[in-house]
Design a protein around this motif. Structure first.
Motif, PDB file in Angstrom:
ATOM      1  N   HIS A   1       0.907  -1.180   0.205  1.00 45.67           N
ATOM      2  CA  HIS A   1      -0.018   0.093  -0.411  1.00 45.67           C
ATOM      3  C   HIS A   1       1.156   0.861   0.043  1.00 45.67           C
ATOM      4  O   HIS A   1       1.177   1.951   0.562  1.00 45.67           O
ATOM      5  CB  HIS A   1      -0.667  -0.415   1.447  1.00 45.67           C
ATOM      6  CG  HIS A   1      -2.187   0.720   1.504  1.00 45.67           C
ATOM      7  ND1 HIS A   1      -2.472   1.964   0.414  1.00 45.67           N
ATOM      8  CD2 HIS A   1      -2.959   1.261   2.111  1.00 45.67           C
ATOM      9  CE1 HIS A   1      -3.274   2.329   0.028  1.00 45.67           C
ATOM     10  NE2 HIS A   1      -3.727   2.099   1.877  1.00 45.67           N
ATOM     11  N   PRO A   2       1.535   1.532  -1.380  1.00 44.72           N
ATOM     12  CA  PRO A   2       2.420   2.465  -0.991  1.00 44.72           C
ATOM     13  C   PRO A   2       2.933   4.000  -1.225  1.00 44.72           C
ATOM     14  O   PRO A   2       2.835   4.985  -0.254  1.00 44.72           O
ATOM     15  CB  PRO A   2       3.072   2.261  -2.548  1.00 44.72           C
ATOM     16  CG  PRO A   2       2.616   1.634  -3.662  1.00 44.72           C
ATOM     17  CD  PRO A   2       1.320   1.137  -2.428  1.00 44.72           C
ATOM     18  N   THR A   3       0.947   4.115  -0.908  1.00 44.12           N
ATOM     19  CA  THR A   3       0.092   5.549  -1.090  1.00 44.12           C
ATOM     20  C   THR A   3       0.695   5.810   0.521  1.00 44.12           C
ATOM     21  O   THR A   3       0.538   6.984   1.289  1.00 44.12           O
ATOM     22  CB  THR A   3      -0.470   6.443  -1.967  1.00 44.12           C
ATOM     23  OG1 THR A   3      -1.495   5.257  -2.015  1.00 44.12           O
ATOM     24  CG2 THR A   3      -0.278   6.314  -3.345  1.00 44.12           C
TER      25      THR A   3
ATOM     26  N   THR B   1       0.527  -2.139   5.226  1.00 44.30           N
ATOM     27  CA  THR B   1       1.147   0.024   4.937  1.00 44.30           C
ATOM     28  C   THR B   1       2.379  -0.847   6.220  1.00 44.30           C
ATOM     29  O   THR B   1       3.181   0.146   5.676  1.00 44.30           O
ATOM     30  CB  THR B   1      -0.015   0.178   6.402  1.00 44.30           C
ATOM     31  OG1 THR B   1       0.191   0.049   7.759  1.00 44.30           O
ATOM     32  CG2 THR B   1      -1.890   0.307   5.525  1.00 44.30           C
ATOM     33  N   VAL B   2       2.318  -1.778   7.257  1.00 39.94           N
ATOM     34  CA  VAL B   2       3.605  -1.698   7.996  1.00 39.94           C
ATOM     35  C   VAL B   2       4.750  -2.604   7.141  1.00 39.94           C
ATOM     36  O   VAL B   2       5.734  -2.249   7.240  1.00 39.94           O
ATOM     37  CB  VAL B   2       3.490  -3.053   8.585  1.00 39.94           C
ATOM     38  CG1 VAL B   2       4.742  -3.290   9.484  1.00 39.94           C
ATOM     39  CG2 VAL B   2       2.539  -2.853   9.840  1.00 39.94           C
TER      40      VAL B   2
ATOM     41  N   MET C   1       0.106   1.655  15.457  1.00 36.17           N
ATOM     42  CA  MET C   1      -1.313   0.706  15.677  1.00 36.17           C
ATOM     43  C   MET C   1      -1.414   0.196  14.188  1.00 36.17           C
ATOM     44  O   MET C   1      -1.614   0.860  13.171  1.00 36.17           O
ATOM     45  CB  MET C   1      -2.186   1.145  16.207  1.00 36.17           C
ATOM     46  CG  MET C   1      -1.387   1.941  17.832  1.00 36.17           C
ATOM     47  SD  MET C   1      -0.421   0.438  19.219  1.00 36.17           S
ATOM     48  CE  MET C   1      -1.674  -0.259  19.112  1.00 36.17           C
ATOM     49  N   THR C   2      -1.501  -0.410  14.247  1.00 27.02           N
ATOM     50  CA  THR C   2      -2.557  -1.679  13.017  1.00 27.02           C
ATOM     51  C   THR C   2      -3.949  -2.443  13.608  1.00 27.02           C
ATOM     52  O   THR C   2      -3.625  -3.201  15.333  1.00 27.02           O
ATOM     53  CB  THR C   2      -1.703  -2.550  12.203  1.00 27.02           C
ATOM     54  OG1 THR C   2      -1.072  -2.946  13.053  1.00 27.02           O
ATOM     55  CG2 THR C   2      -0.606  -1.611  11.577  1.00 27.02           C
ATOM     56  N   ARG C   3      -4.584  -2.777  12.892  1.00 31.47           N
ATOM     57  CA  ARG C   3      -5.772  -3.955  13.387  1.00 31.47           C
ATOM     58  C   ARG C   3      -5.598  -4.638  13.009  1.00 31.47           C
ATOM     59  O   ARG C   3      -4.618  -5.540  11.968  1.00 31.47           O
ATOM     60  CB  ARG C   3      -6.768  -2.872  13.286  1.00 31.47           C
ATOM     61  CG  ARG C   3      -6.795  -3.499  11.514  1.00 31.47           C
ATOM     62  CD  ARG C   3      -8.686  -3.090  11.270  1.00 31.47           C
ATOM     63  NE  ARG C   3      -8.481  -3.081   9.677  1.00 31.47           N
ATOM     64  CZ  ARG C   3      -8.849  -4.039   8.664  1.00 31.47           C
ATOM     65  NH1 ARG C   3      -9.492  -5.736   9.341  1.00 31.47           N
ATOM     66  NH2 ARG C   3      -8.967  -3.789   8.023  1.00 31.47           N
TER      67      ARG C   3
ATOM     68  N   HIS D   1      -1.760   5.869  13.136  1.00 33.12           N
ATOM     69  CA  HIS D   1      -2.171   3.867  12.897  1.00 33.12           C
ATOM     70  C   HIS D   1      -3.305   4.590  11.229  1.00 33.12           C
ATOM     71  O   HIS D   1      -3.585   5.682  11.304  1.00 33.12           O
ATOM     72  CB  HIS D   1      -3.551   4.307  13.650  1.00 33.12           C
ATOM     73  CG  HIS D   1      -4.236   2.721  13.702  1.00 33.12           C
ATOM     74  ND1 HIS D   1      -4.809   2.189  12.802  1.00 33.12           N
ATOM     75  CD2 HIS D   1      -5.076   1.811  15.071  1.00 33.12           C
ATOM     76  CE1 HIS D   1      -5.547   1.490  12.618  1.00 33.12           C
ATOM     77  NE2 HIS D   1      -5.269   0.869  13.616  1.00 33.12           N
ATOM     78  N   PRO D   2      -2.896   3.585  10.232  1.00 32.33           N
ATOM     79  CA  PRO D   2      -3.291   3.913   9.015  1.00 32.33           C
ATOM     80  C   PRO D   2      -4.820   4.094   9.068  1.00 32.33           C
ATOM     81  O   PRO D   2      -5.994   4.737   7.865  1.00 32.33           O
ATOM     82  CB  PRO D   2      -3.226   2.879   8.261  1.00 32.33           C
ATOM     83  CG  PRO D   2      -2.116   1.752   8.960  1.00 32.33           C
ATOM     84  CD  PRO D   2      -2.020   2.237  10.496  1.00 32.33           C
TER      85      PRO D   2
END
Ligand code: CP
Length: 360
Positions: free
Chosen positions: A177-179, A214-215, A273-275, A312-313
């Motif tokens: 998810h580069p952007t 995203t990470v 943080m990520t879900r 957090h994304p």
């Protein structure tokens, strides 16, 4: 372009998709460029310090110009002759709306398809033919797809036709998810502007690191900075993938893995943080994982440095307590707004008009 490079591109054009997909990324990055510039934005690894700094400067300028009505009116003339196709067949709120808004800021006309159930794919048309069809009407395709590699495949295919158009990857399965990584980086850059920038910062990434694209994309992007340390905090089953570790070792980026959130928080300049990404479960395996140990709540705030930031994304579930929203270190709402500006900058760059913006 040098003759050797040109030959390599011709070779890449001649091989089939399976072979192309297997080709190491470094050997095919040029395929996604034209005239020495990015043409498609598919992977974080495409972004160099020069491009990143150009995009940050353009985003800052767009943001400033857009404050006044006359400024926004002018920005909207820049790409008013262009059309964008938003092909988002995996759910999205902020990536979709921020790209749509970014297009509006620059005057692009936007068409959208948001589900394979409303495109002719429901009648059996392939994703490839669907994407080829978009190229008959649009000047750029911004896409999110549930299948890993589909954005790359779209670019591979369209770069061989007479009227190639750029592809932006807005999320490709578990892959990249580069952007999002770009807007994360932009947020880090703004947040650390008065503390020497991103260099030498410790970033703690928490959650489902195995399936969180995203990470992965942010980890790749951080190679452009010096002295950055990464701490990956996750349940055993959801540890960061081996290919990321190989990449970090290759680029001499120090990292460690931990299951101890509290201990790791004390070291953080930024907590990301990520879900849990249970949409990628095969047999409901996520339900057996105790994710509560990877939830950030008010009791953790005292462990964080005073000038640390919380990111957090989004979207979030319980892993990021809503009570934290009022803490000055919480940056995630700004982070999603930053996404609109940096995506506008990226679109401007891909159409080669960023100098018009930077030089005004
Ligand atoms: N961060 C992100 O990609 O959010 P959406 O899924 O809402 O687009």
């Amino acid at each position: 372009m040098k003759k050797v490079e040109s030959k390599k591109i011709e070779k890449l054009k001649s091989i089939n998709w399976e072979e192309f997909y297997k080709t190491p990324l470094n050997n095919k990055l040029k395929y996604f460029e034209k005239n020495g510039r990015l043409f498609d934005m598919l992977f974080s690894q495409q972004l160099t310090p020069e491009i990143i700094s150009n995009l940050f400067a353009t985003a800052n300028k767009i943001r400033k110009i857009a404050k006044a009505k006359e400024g926004l009116d002018w920005l909207q003339t820049l790409l008013s002759h262009k059309r964008a196709m938003l092909y988002f067949v995996q759910p999205s709120t902020r990536t979709f709306v921020s790209f749509q808004s970014a297009c509006y800021i620059l005057g692009l006309k936007v068409s959208e398809i948001r589900s394979t159930s409303t495109s002719s794919e429901i009648k059996g048309e392939s994703a490839e033919d669907t994407i080829r069809t978009f190229s008959s009407y649009a000047d750029i395709i911004i896409m999110r797809h549930f299948e890993e590699g589909m954005a790359e495949k779209a670019a591979w295919m369209l770069n061989k036709i007479k009227r190639p158009i750029s592809i932006i990857n807005g999320g490709s399965g578990k892959d990249q998810h580069p952007t999002q990584a770009l807007l994360d980086l932009y947020t880090l850059d703004i947040s650390f502007a008065e503390r020497g920038g991103i260099n030498n910062k410790t970033i703690v990434m928490v959650g489902d690191l195995l399936r969180g694209r995203t990470v992965r994309s942010l980890s790749y992007l951080l190679k452009n900075y010096k002295g950055v340390k990464l701490i990956y905090v996750s349940p055993e089953y959801l540890r960061i993938g081996n290919e990321i570790k190989v990449f970090l070792k290759k680029h001499k980026i120090p990292f460690k893995e931990s299951a101890d959130l509290e201990k790791s928080l004390k070291e953080a300049d930024a907590v990301y943080m990520t879900r849990i990404q249970d949409e990628y479960d095969i047999n409901g395996e996520s339900k057996d994982i105790d994710y509560t140990k990877f939830h950030l709540n008010q009791k953790h705030l005292k462990l964080l440095k005073k000038d640390a930031i919380i990111m957090h994304p989004l979207p979030r579930r319980q892993e990021l307590d809503v009570e934290i929203d009022n803490d000055p270190r919480a940056k995630y709402w700004r982070q999603e707004r930053n996404g609109m500006w940096i995506r506008a900058a990226l679109i401007a760059y891909l159409f080669g008009i960023e100098d018009k913006i930077l030089n005004i």
